[in-house]
Design a protein around this motif. Structure first.
Motif, short mmCIF file in Angstrom:
data_model
loop_
_atom_site.label_atom_id
_atom_site.label_comp_id
_atom_site.label_asym_id
_atom_site.label_seq_id
_atom_site.Cartn_x
_atom_site.Cartn_y
_atom_site.Cartn_z
N ARG A 134 -6.02 9.38 -12.44
CA ARG A 134 -5.75 9.30 -10.86
C ARG A 134 -7.54 9.74 -10.69
O ARG A 134 -7.74 11.16 -10.42
CB ARG A 134 -5.10 8.85 -9.78
CG ARG A 134 -3.21 8.92 -10.85
CD ARG A 134 -3.79 7.05 -9.77
NE ARG A 134 -2.22 7.20 -10.73
CZ ARG A 134 -1.79 5.54 -11.12
NH1 ARG A 134 -2.80 5.60 -12.25
NH2 ARG A 134 -1.17 5.29 -11.58
N ILE A 135 -8.09 8.59 -9.33
CA ILE A 135 -9.40 9.43 -9.41
C ILE A 135 -9.19 8.66 -7.48
O ILE A 135 -9.06 8.00 -7.49
CB ILE A 135 -10.92 9.29 -9.81
CG1 ILE A 135 -10.44 10.13 -11.05
CG2 ILE A 135 -12.09 9.50 -8.41
CD1 ILE A 135 -12.07 9.46 -11.99
N VAL A 136 -9.08 10.09 -7.18
CA VAL A 136 -9.23 9.90 -4.93
C VAL A 136 -10.95 9.98 -4.30
O VAL A 136 -11.17 11.59 -4.80
CB VAL A 136 -8.32 9.54 -4.33
CG1 VAL A 136 -8.15 9.45 -2.85
CG2 VAL A 136 -7.03 9.21 -4.22
N THR A 178 -7.27 4.74 -12.72
CA THR A 178 -7.66 4.37 -11.30
C THR A 178 -8.65 5.06 -10.80
O THR A 178 -8.71 5.98 -10.85
CB THR A 178 -6.21 3.96 -10.57
OG1 THR A 178 -5.60 5.55 -9.79
CG2 THR A 178 -5.28 3.52 -11.66
N VAL A 179 -9.38 4.41 -9.77
CA VAL A 179 -10.56 5.27 -9.28
C VAL A 179 -10.41 4.26 -8.10
O VAL A 179 -10.72 3.21 -7.49
CB VAL A 179 -12.22 4.92 -9.41
CG1 VAL A 179 -13.26 6.26 -8.90
CG2 VAL A 179 -12.18 5.38 -10.93
N ASN A 180 -10.16 5.02 -6.48
CA ASN A 180 -9.74 4.51 -5.38
C ASN A 180 -11.14 5.20 -4.37
O ASN A 180 -11.14 6.63 -4.47
CB ASN A 180 -8.06 4.19 -5.09
CG ASN A 180 -8.07 3.20 -5.49
OD1 ASN A 180 -8.21 2.22 -5.51
ND2 ASN A 180 -6.85 3.94 -6.76
N CYS A 181 -11.24 4.71 -3.01
CA CYS A 181 -11.48 5.49 -1.68
C CYS A 181 -10.29 5.97 -0.40
O CYS A 181 -9.46 5.14 -0.92
CB CYS A 181 -12.44 5.15 -1.29
SG CYS A 181 -13.60 5.17 -2.05
N VAL A 182 -10.36 7.06 0.13
CA VAL A 182 -10.21 7.23 1.26
C VAL A 182 -10.98 7.00 2.12
O VAL A 182 -12.23 7.89 2.35
CB VAL A 182 -8.46 8.08 1.12
CG1 VAL A 182 -8.30 8.23 2.62
CG2 VAL A 182 -7.84 7.53 0.51
N PHE A 224 -0.28 8.74 -2.16
CA PHE A 224 0.41 7.78 -2.24
C PHE A 224 -0.48 7.22 -4.07
O PHE A 224 -0.36 7.04 -5.20
CB PHE A 224 0.43 7.08 -1.31
CG PHE A 224 0.57 5.22 -2.26
CD1 PHE A 224 1.29 5.31 -2.54
CD2 PHE A 224 -0.38 4.15 -1.52
CE1 PHE A 224 1.76 3.65 -3.29
CE2 PHE A 224 -0.38 2.70 -2.16
CZ PHE A 224 0.97 2.63 -3.26
N LEU A 225 -2.22 7.10 -3.40
CA LEU A 225 -2.85 6.71 -4.41
C LEU A 225 -2.70 7.43 -5.84
O LEU A 225 -3.38 7.19 -6.54
CB LEU A 225 -4.67 6.94 -3.57
CG LEU A 225 -4.82 5.66 -2.67
CD1 LEU A 225 -6.00 5.71 -1.91
CD2 LEU A 225 -4.63 4.78 -2.92
N VAL A 226 -3.11 8.49 -5.72
CA VAL A 226 -2.41 9.28 -6.73
C VAL A 226 -1.23 9.27 -7.17
O VAL A 226 -0.88 9.96 -8.48
CB VAL A 226 -2.50 11.27 -6.81
CG1 VAL A 226 -4.36 11.22 -6.39
CG2 VAL A 226 -1.92 11.17 -6.06
N SER A 227 -0.55 8.47 -6.94
CA SER A 227 1.36 8.89 -7.52
C SER A 227 1.17 7.43 -8.93
O SER A 227 0.50 6.83 -8.93
CB SER A 227 2.10 8.43 -6.38
OG SER A 227 1.90 6.54 -5.95
N GLU A 228 2.43 7.64 -8.98
CA GLU A 228 2.93 5.99 -10.32
C GLU A 228 3.22 5.04 -9.44
O GLU A 228 2.68 3.61 -10.18
CB GLU A 228 4.01 6.62 -10.85
CG GLU A 228 4.48 7.96 -11.70
CD GLU A 228 3.35 8.30 -13.07
OE1 GLU A 228 3.00 7.19 -13.31
OE2 GLU A 228 3.17 9.32 -13.22
N GLN A 229 3.61 5.26 -8.30
CA GLN A 229 3.75 4.07 -7.26
C GLN A 229 2.24 3.35 -7.04
O GLN A 229 2.33 1.20 -6.51
CB GLN A 229 3.71 4.15 -5.84
CG GLN A 229 5.51 4.87 -5.75
CD GLN A 229 6.52 6.02 -6.80
OE1 GLN A 229 5.67 7.05 -6.86
NE2 GLN A 229 7.14 5.91 -7.60
N ALA A 230 1.21 3.35 -7.00
CA ALA A 230 -0.37 3.13 -7.03
C ALA A 230 -0.90 2.48 -8.42
O ALA A 230 -2.14 2.01 -8.06
CB ALA A 230 -1.60 4.29 -6.58
N ALA A 231 -0.05 1.85 -9.57
CA ALA A 231 -0.32 2.57 -10.65
C ALA A 231 -1.54 0.54 -10.98
O ALA A 231 -2.08 0.92 -11.45
CB ALA A 231 0.36 2.46 -12.17
#
Ligand code: NAD
Length: 247
Positions: A134-136, A178-182, A224-231
């Motif tokens: 998980r990358i944020v 996964t790679v997401n931004c905040v 949230f974004l690094v959690s299992e729920q954000a798979a």
């Protein structure tokens, strides 16, 4: 499942500190990296779950040493939060483009954008080997829309993070990463306090939720974004801005 190991950069204060607290609170091992005071910050958050490492994300050798140290100590690196960033001000104001010295431009790009690239590049082989990651990346409202308080170098670096993250998300999705931004709006930290209080009051008056955000509220989105729920989320940008900018 073994305990997740997270690295949070710029974690000695502000949003990074809040993210480290939040990830430790859900049981992750958290390596808190910062230019200085990292060990002190880590001992304040959680002596058992957190460790502080002094590192400069804009320095390739420092980044390699940081990541190698994490993997040597814990045997894994599951979560990376690229939060370290700077937004230079002069007497409480940004420098306009015509007044921006090249070293200042370069240092903002080096820390905010290249630092994110260097950290991702160093961490990815370990996530890829585990088949999970998980990358944020911390962007900013200034990278999503207009801003009167930040410099063009800062906006360019934060917009750059968005493009970088989309490409990376595409490259590594097949490896379970996964790679997401905040993209925070105006958050009450030392960075936001670098401008006169009246400026923040004027901004707050234009925010639908009528106040600045808190570091903890940004940490909730990261968590949230690094959690299992954000798979099934990758390549997205979460705006945490009280409605100031609506995409
Ligand atoms: P902050 O200035 O309070 O903390 C930033 C931390 O990053 C500091 O501890 C600093 O020492 C560290 N850092 C700076 N350069 C570094 C380097 N080269 N290597 C390692 N660490 C380094 O800032 P903040 O308000 O907590 O912001 C955190 C992130 O959120 C930044 O990327 C910032 O651009 C972004 N952001 C903040 C706001 C806001 O209003 N506060 C808004 C949008 C985005």
């Amino acid at each position: 499942m073994s305990m997740r190991v997270a690295v949070v950069t710029g974690a000695a204060r502000g949003i990074g500190l809040a993210v480290a607290q939040r990830l430790a609170s859900v049981g992750m091992k958290v390596v808190m990296a910062d230019l200085r005071d990292a060990a002190q910050a880590a001992s304040m958050v959680n002596r058992d779950l957190c460790a502080g490492v002094d590192a400069d994300v804009s320095d390739e050798a420092s980044v390699q040493q940081l990541v190698a140290g994490v993997v040597a100590r814990y045997g894994r690196l599951d979560v990376l939060v690229n939060n370290a960033g700077i937004s230079p001000k002069h007497g409480g104001r940004k420098a306009r483009v015509e007044d921006t010295a090249l070293p200042e431009w370069q240092s903002v790009l080096d820390i905010n954008l290249t630092g994110t690239f260097l950290m991702c590049r160093a961490a990815l082989p370990h996530m890829r080997a585990a088949g999970w990651g998980r990358i944020v990346n911390l962007s900013s409202q200034a990278g999503r829309s207009r801003s009167a308080v930040t410099g063009a170098h800062y906006a360019a670096s934060k917009a750059g993070i968005l493009g970088f993250s989309r490409i990376l998300a595409e490259e590594v999705g097949g490896d379970g990463i996964t790679v997401n931004c905040v993209a925070p709006g105006r958050i009450a930290t030392a960075m936001a306090a670098a401008v006169p209080e009246t400026v923040n009051q004027e901004i707050a008056a234009r925010i639908p939720l009528a106040r600045l955000g808190t570091a903890a509220e940004v940490a909730d989105a990261v968590s949230f974004l690094v959690s299992e729920q954000a798979a099934y989320l990758t390549g997205v940008t979460l705006d945490v801005n009280g409605g100031y900018f609506m995409a």
